[in-house]
Design a protein around this motif. Structure first.
Motif, PDB file in Angstrom:
ATOM      1  N   PHE A 476       0.866  -1.180   0.000  1.00 11.13           N
ATOM      2  CA  PHE A 476       0.000   0.000   0.000  1.00 11.13           C
ATOM      3  C   PHE A 476       0.900   1.225   0.000  1.00 11.13           C
ATOM      4  CE2 PHE A 476       0.427  -1.761   4.273  1.00 11.13           C
ATOM      5  CZ  PHE A 476       1.022  -0.713   4.961  1.00 11.13           C
ATOM      6  N   VAL A 478       2.679   4.699   1.036  1.00 12.48           N
ATOM      7  CA  VAL A 478       3.037   5.298   2.325  1.00 12.48           C
ATOM      8  C   VAL A 478       3.561   6.703   2.087  1.00 12.48           C
ATOM      9  CG1 VAL A 478       3.610   3.030   3.282  1.00 12.48           C
ATOM     10  CG2 VAL A 478       5.430   4.446   2.329  1.00 12.48           C
ATOM     11  N   ALA A 580      -3.409  -3.954   3.581  1.00 12.70           N
ATOM     12  CA  ALA A 580      -3.445  -3.127   4.789  1.00 12.70           C
ATOM     13  C   ALA A 580      -4.343  -3.693   5.877  1.00 12.70           C
ATOM     14  CB  ALA A 580      -3.876  -1.711   4.426  1.00 12.70           C
ATOM     15  N   TYR A 610      -0.775  -4.641  10.368  1.00  7.98           N
ATOM     16  CA  TYR A 610       0.226  -3.579  10.325  1.00  7.98           C
ATOM     17  C   TYR A 610       0.019  -2.557  11.430  1.00  7.98           C
ATOM     18  CZ  TYR A 610       1.437  -5.427   5.727  1.00  7.98           C
ATOM     19  OH  TYR A 610       1.831  -6.242   4.697  1.00  7.98           O
ATOM     20  N   ARG A 611      -1.243  -2.282  11.744  1.00  4.50           N
ATOM     21  CA  ARG A 611      -1.501  -1.213  12.707  1.00  4.50           C
ATOM     22  C   ARG A 611      -1.379  -1.679  14.147  1.00  4.50           C
ATOM     23  NH1 ARG A 611      -5.527   1.338  15.418  1.00  4.50           N
ATOM     24  NH2 ARG A 611      -7.048  -0.263  14.868  1.00  4.50           N
ATOM     25  N   VAL A 835       6.279   0.012   7.538  1.00  5.95           N
ATOM     26  CA  VAL A 835       4.857  -0.198   7.256  1.00  5.95           C
ATOM     27  C   VAL A 835       4.007  -0.014   8.513  1.00  5.95           C
ATOM     28  CG1 VAL A 835       5.152  -1.612   5.199  1.00  5.95           C
ATOM     29  CG2 VAL A 835       5.236  -2.716   7.443  1.00  5.95           C
ATOM     30  N   SER A 839       1.353   3.150   8.898  1.00  4.29           N
ATOM     31  CA  SER A 839      -0.046   2.780   9.151  1.00  4.29           C
ATOM     32  C   SER A 839      -0.579   3.404  10.425  1.00  4.29           C
ATOM     33  CB  SER A 839      -0.168   1.255   9.258  1.00  4.29           C
ATOM     34  OG  SER A 839       0.278   0.623   8.091  1.00  4.29           O
ATOM     35  N   GLY A 841       0.670   2.631  13.278  1.00  2.00           N
ATOM     36  CA  GLY A 841       0.656   1.449  14.136  1.00  2.00           C
ATOM     37  C   GLY A 841       0.870   1.782  15.594  1.00  2.00           C
ATOM     38  N   ASP A 849      -7.023  -5.135  15.364  1.00  2.00           N
ATOM     39  CA  ASP A 849      -7.419  -4.602  14.056  1.00  2.00           C
ATOM     40  C   ASP A 849      -8.932  -4.594  13.926  1.00  2.00           C
ATOM     41  OD1 ASP A 849      -4.829  -4.267  13.380  1.00  2.00           O
ATOM     42  OD2 ASP A 849      -4.641  -6.170  12.281  1.00  2.00           O
TER      43      ASP A 849
END
Length: 849
Positions: A476, A478, A580, A610-611, A835, A839, A841, A849
């Motif tokens: 995705f 960034v 994502a 990712y987050r 990443v 995100s 994160g 998530d």
């Protein structure tokens, strides 16, 4: 005047009954039959060509009229199109390819390097213009990596010929090529006494040679490399400008008349054996047991005869290397096969264009000095990747010399590799007897890459020369982001849009020189990529030097902190292109990483996107006493695991016998009170503990030595399995699984007492860990429904473990993701940081998530 295509005679060709001439037609050379003319035309004369025959001799004005007539006839069908090609298209022969393809299709136009890649404009028959676009993608040079080809229709302008235009500058957004090993064609010329580049140490062409380490800026042209100070001689200039030549627009082109020069000097910088060929003199020194500092592509190596125990032992002593293995360079695959057991995949890695150091099981009776890799089951082998290396190992007919050379990084232990000649004399003075150097500057320090081949795929261990600075595609887009990496095996990264660029290997952040190297490397990465980071990402560990570096260099930009093992898992996810919103069962096994609960994590199973992530399972905590002291003395970790398992420290247990009495008493007090201890769930430390428990290694001199030796011992186990060891898994109050290593430790101790051979014990332990991974993944799937497992962390450098765990997981229906582009260790962690940080994160384990 007949209807035809005008062309200018270049030369009459010998033979062919005098009926053939080489004719320049709109910038492309063609063979034309001149037998229909009354007399052979003179070179420079214009002829009119029809169906491959010269049918009339004409003057320049007649040629212009014929060309104008052709344009008038064809204008209704002519088309002009611009192709913008992005990716790795500079320094790989793309402009010569674009030129030759246009000539083959009789298209006019131009090609130029730009900051975006390569821009080509072609004009001609619409079918040929379309065919040109197809060939751009399908027939690109072997070293090119095309990311995208954009096209735009333009008004027809006419014109003749196809030209290579000067490069156009601007903010760089193209890809710089890695250094490429000397190709077979150049090696053939190197050994050919009739060739003008015979024995030239800097031979190269469009398909090989230095790239990344000499680039000073983009677009990639000679003026933007460290070859700018070497003007081409007329012969090289003619090759450089000849579209039919293999060196057409090869930027590092050189020959003995105009290229860099070699010298062999002593510690004072004075020539050694003046008047003698420097390589010949250096080979003689190596054969006599001396140590020579050799300037390569990305820095200096320290070289000696790998079969000479005195030379290898002296190099080990001078460099304060401890027991850490040396890499060995040999001339060819036949020699490599005599030294190590090579699979087809190993041989492919060894002989490919990247030429990493390849780890492979060493053969008994190889004849190498024991000091090359003392106690290590593997050898790190590589083949020559420059002409200088090939000359040092000897060409056919050369006097006898070493057929295997230690080639280790030219530095003192813990420092970055040396690149500057003056600095090499100063810093390597205690290490080398002579310096074989050249006068081409090295712009970018770049160590050798290290890799191994496992289960049909490459498993990188150190990503550097030959690989950096190739980008990794992101799943995705960034914002412009910088990741500082970790403290061990440091490599930073920048990213923007759909690509991330990881730096070459920098080193361990344990001295000022390496920290400064991180600063220089990151700035150069920004120069090459055009990325101007708006966000910085660093490890959560409060004491990491890389994290402190990020804070010092933030300059008002936000710094996002990312949990270490989350980054390991996210790195594997990003490498494999997961989207994502996707999640995986992430198994992150390594030495240590800072946990949000204050413990030293390292044996983690995470449900991760990712987050965010959630800790789904872990190895049971044991006390880690003294930090680095326990890392360097695995017997301390063995005593910690014995204590946690409730086992007495019997004198017959190898780690108990290895630990001095006073230290043992201190550890007993620390374990019972918790004073000076941090709880750890580290799988890496468990490998250390087992290595000591079964008597394999009680103290280490380099990172992961105990685990590496334990793997080698396990590979020697007989096919018949021993006892099946198993971890005990329970559910903690927070709902996560806890794998207690106590049952494994107790069974191993019992079998040690019973005299079970160490290889059987080591193999049983590896099988137990692989089984634990599969069991924990099963339990996690039952709760989440996830069936994709990502394996990351330095423990998965272990080929026996990663292959065993992957096989069990696949047998149970899981999709297994393992590192293939980046190392599983901290050298690949910057991608995960990027990443996660991009995100937004969070390390908060309460979120999902």
């Amino acid at each position: 005047m007949c209807l035809g295509i005008p062309g200018r005679v270049v030369e009459l060709l010998d033979g062919f009954a005098g009926h053939l001439a080489l004719v320049d037609v709109q910038g492309g050379s063609r063979r034309v039959n001149i037998g229909m003319l009354d007399a052979p035309p003179e070179p420079g004369a214009w002829v009119l060509i029809h169906l491959g025959f010269a049918v009339e001799v004409i003057d320049a004005a007649g040629a212009a009229r014929a060309l104008a007539g052709l344009e008038l006839i064809g204008r209704g069908r002519r088309q002009r199109r611009r192709y913008t090609v992005s990716g790795l298209v500079q320094g790989v022969g793309f402009r010569p390819f674009a030129y030759a393809t246009a000539a083959a299709l009789a298209l006019t136009g131009s090609v130029a390097n730009t900051a975006d890649g390569v821009v080509i404009e072609v004009e001609g028959d619409p079918d040929d213009v379309a065919e040109y676009g197809r060939r751009l993608r399908a027939q690109a040079p072997p070293l090119a990596m095309i990311v995208a080809v954009a096209q735009e229709e333009l008004p027809s302008t006419g014109g003749t010929g196809f030209t290579i235009e000067p490069s156009r500058g601007g903010p760089a957004r193209t890809l710089a090529s890695p250094d490429v090993a000397t190709c077979a064609d150049c090696l053939h010329e190197l050994g050919d006494p009739a060739d003008r580049r015979h024995r030239h140490p800097f031979i190269n062409c469009t398909n090989c040679g230095p790239r990344f380490t000499i680039i000073t800026g983009l677009p990639y042209d000679r003026d933007a490399t460290t070859m700018a100070s070497f003007p081409m001689c007329p012969a090289c200039r003619a090759e450089y400008e000849n579209p039919a030549d293999r060196r057409f627009h090869a930027q590092p082109i050189a020959c003995p008349a105009c290229g860099p020069r070699l010298t062999l000097v002593d510690a004072a910088g004075a020539p050694v054996s003046p008047g003698e060929d420097p390589v010949t003199a250096a080979r003689r020194l190596l054969a006599s047991g001396r140590i020579v500092a050799v300037k390569g592509l990305g820095g200096y190596h320290l070289a000696c005869d790998a079969r000479d125990p005195a030379a290898t032992g002296e190099l080990r002593r001078r460099k304060q290397r401890g027991g850490k293995p040396f890499a060995v360079m040999v001339a060819d695959l036949d020699t490599a096969r005599r030294l190590a057991e090579l699979s087809a995949g190993d041989e492919e890695l060894l002989g490919g264009a990247r030429r990493p150091i390849v780890l492979a099981p060493r053969r008994a009776g190889s004849g190498l000095a024991a000091e090359v890799a003392p106690g290590n089951p593997d050898l790190g082998l590589m083949l020559p990747y420059t002409a200088l290396h090939a000359l040092l190992l000897g060409l056919p007919g050369d006097p006898p010399g070493p057929d295997a050379l230690v080639m280790t990084s030219g530095n003192r232990s813990g420092e970055p590799i040396v690149t500057d000649d003056g600095e090499a004399l100063r810093r390597l003075a205690p290490l080398a007897d002579a310096w074989l150097r050249h006068d081409r500057p090295i712009r970018v320090p770049c160590d050798d890459s290290v890799s191994r081949h496992v289960d049909g795929a490459e498993l990188p261990v150190r990503r550097s020369r030959g690989y950096a600075p190739l980008p990794v595609a992101l799943p995705f887009p960034v914002a412009p982001t910088l990741a500082a990496g970790a403290d061990l095996k440091s490599a930073c990264a920048v990213a923007s849009g759909r690509y991330a660029w990881l730096s070459q290997h920098i080193g361990d952040m344990d001295d000022l020189a390496t920290i400064n190297a991180l600063t220089v490397t990151e700035r150069h990465l920004e120069e090459l990529t055009g990325v101007r980071p708006e966000l910085l990402v660093a490890d959560l560990h409060p004491g990491y030097r890389s994290s402190e570096w990020a804070l010092r260099n933030a300059d008002g930009r936000p710094v996002h902190r990312v949990q270490h093992h989350h980054a390991h898992v996210a790195s594997v996810m990003a490498e494999h292109g997961l989207g994502a919103g996707e999640r995986v069962i992430g198994v992150a096994f390594d030495g240590t990483g800072f946990g949000p609960d204050g413990a030293a994590w390292g044996g983690e199973v995470l449900v991760a996107g990712y987050r965010t992530y959630r800790r789904a399972a872990r190895l049971g905590y044991v006390p880690l006493a003294g930090g680095d002291a326990s890392v360097l003395r695995p017997y301390r970790m063995a005593l910690a695991h014995l204590h946690a398992a409730g086992l007495p420290w019997h004198s017959w247990l190898p780690p108990v016998a290895a630990c001095p009495r006073a230290e043992r008493d201190l550890l007993a007090r620390q374990f019972s009170t918790g004073a000076g201890c941090v709880p750890t769930s580290s799988m890496g430390r468990l490998f250390d503990a087992v290595s000591s428990l079964i008597g394999v290694r009680h103290a280490v001199e380099y990172e992961a030595e105990a685990a590496i030796v334990l793997e080698g011992v396990a590979r020697a186990a007989p096919a018949r399995p021993g006892r099946a060891y198993r971890f005990e898994v329970s559910v903690s109050p927070d709902g996560s699984d806890v794998a207690d290593p106590g049952p494994v430790v107790r069974d191993l101790a019992t079998d040690v007492r019973a005299g079970v051979p160490a290889p059987v014990l080591a193999a049983g332990f590896h099988a137990a860990v692989a089984g634990l991974i599969a069991d924990l993944a099963d339990r996690c799937r039952e709760r989440t429904g996830l069936d994709v497992v990502a394996l990351g962390g330095g423990v998965f450098q272990n080929a026996l473990l990663i292959s065993g765990a992957s096989r069990l997981l696949r047998e149970r229906g899981f999709t297994v993701l393992r590192p293939r582009l980046l190392p599983p260790n901290d050298g690949g962690i910057a991608l995960g940081q990027l990443v996660i940080g991009a995100s937004g994160g969070s390390w908060n384990p309460a979120e999902e998530d």
